[in-house]
Every structure is written in C-alpha cells, then in structure tokens.
Design an enzyme around this catalytic site. Sequence first.
Site, PDB file in Angstrom:
ATOM      1  N   GLY A 264       8.243  21.260  59.308  1.00  0.00           N
ATOM      2  CA  GLY A 264       7.727  21.373  58.128  1.00  0.00           C
ATOM      3  C   GLY A 264       7.905  22.707  57.621  1.00  0.00           C
ATOM      4  CB  ALA A 265       7.111  25.752  56.927  1.00  0.00           C
ATOM      5  CD  GLU A 267       6.269  30.922  63.134  1.00  0.00           C
ATOM      6  OE1 GLU A 267       6.473  29.785  62.758  1.00  0.00           O
ATOM      7  OE2 GLU A 267       5.960  30.921  64.410  1.00  0.00           O
ATOM      8  CD  GLU A 301       4.752  27.811  59.010  1.00  0.00           C
ATOM      9  OE1 GLU A 301       5.073  28.615  59.679  1.00  0.00           O
ATOM     10  OE2 GLU A 301       4.749  26.421  59.363  1.00  0.00           O
TER      11      GLU A 301
HETATM   12  N1  B3K Z   1       6.907  27.629  64.387  1.00  0.00           N
HETATM   13  C1  B3K Z   1       7.549  26.669  63.725  1.00  0.00           C
HETATM   14  C2  B3K Z   1       7.963  25.497  64.559  1.00  0.00           C
HETATM   15  C3  B3K Z   1       9.129  25.547  65.109  1.00  0.00           C
HETATM   16  C4  B3K Z   1       9.764  24.331  65.502  1.00  0.00           C
HETATM   17  C5  B3K Z   1      11.010  24.315  66.470  1.00  0.00           C
HETATM   18  N2  B3K Z   1      11.670  23.175  66.940  1.00  0.00           N
HETATM   19  C6  B3K Z   1       6.471  26.097  62.652  1.00  0.00           C
HETATM   20  C7  B3K Z   1       5.149  26.361  62.664  1.00  0.00           C
HETATM   21  O1  B3K Z   1       4.482  26.002  63.617  1.00  0.00           O
HETATM   22  O2  B3K Z   1       4.468  27.102  62.034  1.00  0.00           O
HETATM   23 ZN    ZN Z   2       2.892  27.185  63.653  1.00  0.00          ZN
END
Ligand code: B3K
Ligand code: ZN
Length: 857
Positions: A264-265, A267, A301
């Site tokens: 999705g996105a 951070e 995010e």
């Molecule tokens: N922290 C990222 C997800 C990363 C996934 C890596 N395979 C997005 C989120 O949870 O905000």
């Molecule tokens: Zn997250």
Amino acid sequence: MRTDTGQTVRLIDYAPTLYRAPRTMLMFALHPTRTVVRNATKYEPRGSVDGPLTLVGDGLLLLSAELDGKKLPDSAYEATPDSFVLKDPPKRPFELTLVTVVSPDENTELMGLYRSNGVYCTQCEAEGFRRITYSYDRPDVLSVYDVFIIADGPGAPALLSNGNLVNKGVVNGAPTAHWHDPFPKPTYLFALVAGELGLVKDTFTTMSGRKVDLAIYVEKGKEPRATYAMDALKRSMRWDETRFGREYDLDVFNIVAVSDFNMGAMENKGLNVFNDRYVLADPALATDADYAGIETVIAHEYFHNWTGNRITCRDWFQLCLKEGLTVFRDQEFTSDVRSRSVKRIEDVRRLRLHQFSEDGGPLRHPVRPSEYAEISNLYTTTVYEKGSEVIRMIHTLIGETAFRRGMDTYFARFDGTAATIEDFIGCFELPDPSSFMRWYLEAGTPTVAVEETYENGRYRLTLTQKPFMNAALKPIPVRLAILGREGALDLSRSTIEGARLNGDRLTLGEKVSVTIDGLNESPVASVFRTFSAPVHVERPVDAERDFTLLEHDDDPFNVWDAAQRRALAILKAHYEGAPLDIDRLANVLTAFAEDKSHEPAFRAFLLQLPTRHMLVEAIGGDVDADKVDAAHKAMMAALGAKMAPTLAALHDAPPPADNDVTPEAAGRRSLRNAALALLTAGGDHARATKQAESAGNMTDRLAALAALAAANAPTTDAAMQRFHDDFEAEPLVLDKYFALQASRSDGEALARTRGLMNHPRFSLKNPNRTRSLIGAFAQNIAAFHAADGSGYRFLADIALTLDKANPQVAARLLTLFSEYRRFDATRRTAALTALKGVLDQAKSSDVGDIVRRLVNV
Ligand code: B3K
Ligand code: ZN
C-alpha cells in the site's frame, strides 16, 4: 533474486552488532541501468570489540572500497554480491566508503532502487537497502543520513530523499540535490525518489507554531486528483497532536505516488512513498471505499512518524510494535473523524474474514513470532490487525486516560531508540503484564463459551475460556450488558464469581459467572460489546435469543453481529439441505432498513450477507464450493424478492451529489447500493442496468456492475464492455474491471481471467494489475476451488512465473490457498498436488516459505 536459503531466523539469537553506524553519506549518480552508489559510513566499535565488520548485500557489484579515504588492499576485505567483510577493522571510529553499481531498470522485484513509469524510487523495508549498498541493514542500527542525488541527465526532475533539503545545484548539466535527515534512522526507512513529477503543495502549522511544507508528487497531469490525500494528511497531522500530543518534526513532509508498488505505502522518514491507488482520487474514478482507503493509509503512514520512525523496532520479530500500534492509531483516527460504530463493524468483519482464518490455518503465527524463514511473509493480518486488537484490549482494560499516560511514557522513554514489545508493555499500568504478554506470544484465536440458564427467577451467565490448542489462558476483556425487556439490568445487583466488575467490563480468566436473582423472566446477555476481544464466541444456536438482541441491544456492533449470526445459520442450514427460512430475518432487516434513526452506513451493513468465505469457515470441513455459491445466491435472491418494496423505496431515495465524498454521502450511497444488490439478486435487473449506464460517480457505477454480475443478469456483458471502454485508459479503474470480471460466478471466470491476461494493459509486472485480476480470481470461491483443480493449477502456474520476477507478490498470492483444507477430498488433493508442484520448482525464499507451511501442517 533471493534464492531460498531455507534458514530460520530466531528471536533468541538476537545480539547487537559489534559496531554502531552513527553517520551515513550516500551519493547516487542515477542511471537507468548503471546507477553508481557511493556509501561512506562512519562505524565505531560498540565496546572493546575485536572482530570483522560484516555487512550484507543482495546482488551487488563492488567497484571500490576505501578506509578513511584510502583504497583498501584486496586482502583487507572479502566482497561477494551478498556480503562485504572488512576483516580487521581499526579499534577506533572509522569511515568505510564502498562504491557499488545497480540497475534500476532490471529490478522487477520492486525492492531496493527501481523505476516505475521512468521515475526512480526505492522500497527498503524490510531488507531492500541491501539491494542498493552494503550495510548492516537491520532495524537496530540507527544512522544520521546525508544523501546527494545526481540526476541522470538535464531537465528539472524532482530529486527527493529523507529529511530536509540542504541545497540544489547542477553538476555537468545534471541537476543535483543534497538532503540531510537529522533523526537517526535504520536503513529500512531510507528513501530516494527522482523523476519528472507533478505536485500539489500546502503548508501545515504545528501545535508549537512551526511551519511545515507539504507536497504530494504524482504523475504529471494528475495533480488535481491528489487534493483529497492532501486534506487527509493535514487532518491526520492535527489529529495526532490533539489525541496523542505528537507533533511533526521536520521542515518538510513529502509523499510520492508511484504505479508499481508491492504493497500500500511506505513510511520512510519525511518521504512517504505510496502505491498511487492510495493517493489518486476523483469521484468519477474512485469509489467511496477508495476515498476511505486513501484517508486511512495516508493517516497510517503519517502516524508511523512517531510509532515506527522516532521509535523503531529492535528486530523484525517486534514488527507489531510499530504495525499493530499504528493500525490501532489509524483505526482510532477514522473512528474519531467518521462513525465509530460503523468503523468497528468494518474492522471486525475484516479481522474475522482474514485474521481468524489465518490464525486457525496453516499460516498461523503469534503476533510476535519467535522465528521466521522469510521476513517479507511476516507482514500479515495477524501482525497488523490482531496486533491492533491487542493494543485495543490494553485500552479497554485500563481506559483512555491511563492508556494515554502509558503512550506518553512510551514516547518519553524510548524516543530515538529501537524498542521491543516488552519495552512497550512496561509503559502501561496493566494488572498482570506477564499474562497479557501471552496475546503476543501464542498463535490461535481463543474461544469463549457462553452459557445462560434461567430457573425460578434466577438467571446465570457463565463464560468459559477455551484456549486454542495448547495455548495458555489469556486475560480477556469482556464488555457486558444483561438485557431485560425494560432495558439493561443493573449489574451491580448481580453476584459475580471469577472476576471483578469494572463499569460494564470484566476480565475473563478461566471462568466467570454472573448471577441475578428475583427476575420475572429470563434476560439475555449482550457479550463482547464493541467486540471487546478478538475471540470466537461459542454459544448455542438460538434464533429466539438473536432476535431478542436484534430488537433490544443498544450496542450497534452486537446488533449487526446478531444479524450476521442469524444469516449465517440460515445459509448453513440451506447449504446442508434445509429450505431457506428467511421470513423472520427479512422482517427484522426490513424494519432496520426503514428505521431512519440509524445511520445509513449501519443499515447498509445489516443488508449485507456474510460472505461466501464466512460460510466456508462456518461449515468447517469437506466444503463443496459449488454448493456454497448456490446457497449464497439463493439467499440473496430470496431476501431481494421478499424485501423488494422496502429495498425499492431505499433505492428510489434521491442520491447524494456525485462529487460529495463526505462520509455521510458515502453512507447514503452504500445503503442505496446494498438495496440494489439485493433487488438485482431478486430478479429486478432493470434498476442496476440503468444505474450502470447513467451513474455519474464511480461508487454507483461499480455497485451496479457488481450487482448485475453477481446476479448473472443478461445485461452484464454489455454493461461490463461499456465500463471497460469508458475507462480503459485509467489503470486504477481498469483494476476494478479486472477484479469484477475475475469474481463472476457464471462458470466462465477462469476462461475470462486467462483471456484478460492478454489484455494490452494487463501485466504481471505490475502488482496492482496482478492483485486485481489474479487475486480476485483466487477469492472467487466457485472458480478457484473448482472441483477439477483447474483454479488451483492456474494460480500455481502464475506463482511460479512470478517467483522469478517478483517473489513477494507471488508469495502473497499463494496465501490465498490457505483454506484449501476446508474443502472436500477431491479439491484438497488437487490443491495439494498444485502446491507440491510449486514447492518443487520454487526458487525464492518467499514462495518456498509459504508453500512449505501450506503443504506441511
Ligand atoms: N511498513 C510498510 C510495509 C512494508 C512491507 C514490506 N514488505 C507499510 C506500512 O505498514 O505502513
Ligand atoms: Zn504500517
């Protein structure tokens, strides 16, 4: 590509690194196939260490290595694509400069540095940084970064990285930029973006009066579609100040939307990178659900800036420290700015659908696992959604004031560090922290048995905890009301054994009983109000009780839940051969549908049947997918026909303005469209056919198409074709078309899906296209679980193709196999054969890990 090493990483093996890396200077000379990365990192021994400096890489080519500015002799180090070892580092702080070269254009995994529509971008979480340069690449090594970017030619590209812009310049005709991020961060939060992009700008003044420049970068020409995301960003920033006292900390906050993104996105500090589907919106192109999704992901995010970035994770086992907590925070944001009860229903529905089935199936794992084979596969609904439920239980157990106090302690105590779940839990005034920790440490959903007896004026409610398999008892917060004809009984009049009552709440250990004497008739318990704990509730099937709750309960969640329970019981009975017995339920639903004292979105939820997947779960074993499909269709049709006058009146109500995307307007549209779905299923195809032609917003257009498709209306093909032709040039709308086509249950879904893979705008290289078409197909119960195994073989073949190009997406698709054991023997065998074929040929650790778990257990 990462090949399957089969290595298991264990939490008990955690040890800090020998060296710290307090400063990192990166220089990127960008080029589509030969980007040169110069990485000058200061390392210093943590104590009196004496040992090699071992850094990781992934497919890197080393051009040169220097120590404190002097070229290192070849004998001083060992460099392979996957590691760099400095054999005998100085026993003092030193600077190691490594120059590597990478090819963004050939990066199909979309991890590390790659290009999307010609724009350079990065994705480093969890282990993508090692595809850019050698480093420790683990979350407990925090560094202050300076990043220098040299564009790949003349022009005026955006050149972005984390932190604040120090300066811009031009070198040999190529634009350059220098960014400095004063906040120490782990590699996974590094980001770089470079390319020709349009942008929208705004500013935000923080609670202490600092002005922050905000910008959202999108594909040129699509700037107007980013205004809603900008608005959501500003509202998120304000909310984090008022609800959690958290202020933004840099001079700029940038968001970039890209079209090729694995999730999705992300951070990254000060430079969030987004899948463009969570940024771009226009009422003609995006549904109300898309708008809500944008608001949620933007908020999520942004909230990571404190829960994730300022305080990060010590190791990846602690992933839920940032993810569960940040999901909790984004859910609270949505609850505060939209409808709390509607949000709760939405979230619990998703949790039960995805997390409960994960937790009960072959891919189950604790919220904080103690080992993993491939970190990318740990970004699960258990870590995220159950992780959030666990935080919500802390909130329920200690209340908002003490919860906020605990959060303040957490921020004060751990700011600037890489923390653990124990660190976090230690900040809250929990009555019994060590038993609460079991929620993190053990997989599986507990069950609570609910029994009620009534005899001689004495009512007794007994709650008994039944742990999952061999798990231990956990403290389970139960929000409770006991409802008599005149309303809720006074619980302080009751005798409670096994727990103490605190307001409307008690904490269940092994067993609790609540006894009330002197009654004239039996009351009924409303348990787990607001879904106060992520548990299965085992309660005798009792239509009478469910109807009483539907009539008397004042907890909207439990009202909805009673309706779902009833509907599921009817569906299941019909699946098992009983006639459809919908009359009483239809009457109650009609009353709710007409009752204007309830908000439209809530009434819409009541009109939506449990999904086919929920029926599969409820049946439990030896499921016949065709019969599931038939039962669902039959019940939709019966309700639609029976409730037709009410539904027609709802659908005839004047719709909100097409460009009104407020939650209120969205709620009204969802009620009209829930009515339309039932009406269409009941045989009235004209309304949906007309709406599919004339709707002026994407929500109504798509709802009409979905209703036609679900009912297999004869007008479906023509309506779909027109939709396709109207929006073929809009990739995000085309995704909706692909998903709808792959979801149809007319027996043609596989052929249609195969055909659409040849669509000129379909590409397995793009995760959004793949998820829309192939992901939707694999969630089409009748098609994916076809008795001849054709659906399973199809998904297995695609996963093997993707195993080479983008293993993360391949592994994610394969998780859709996770319910295969619930189906009958023919299907189970076919699924197993397909999975074993994948296991034999899989190259990546991502796919290997998932398939091994699916096949074993
Ligand atoms: N922290 C990222 C997800 C990363 C996934 C890596 N395979 C997005 C989120 O949870 O905000
Ligand atoms: Zn997250």
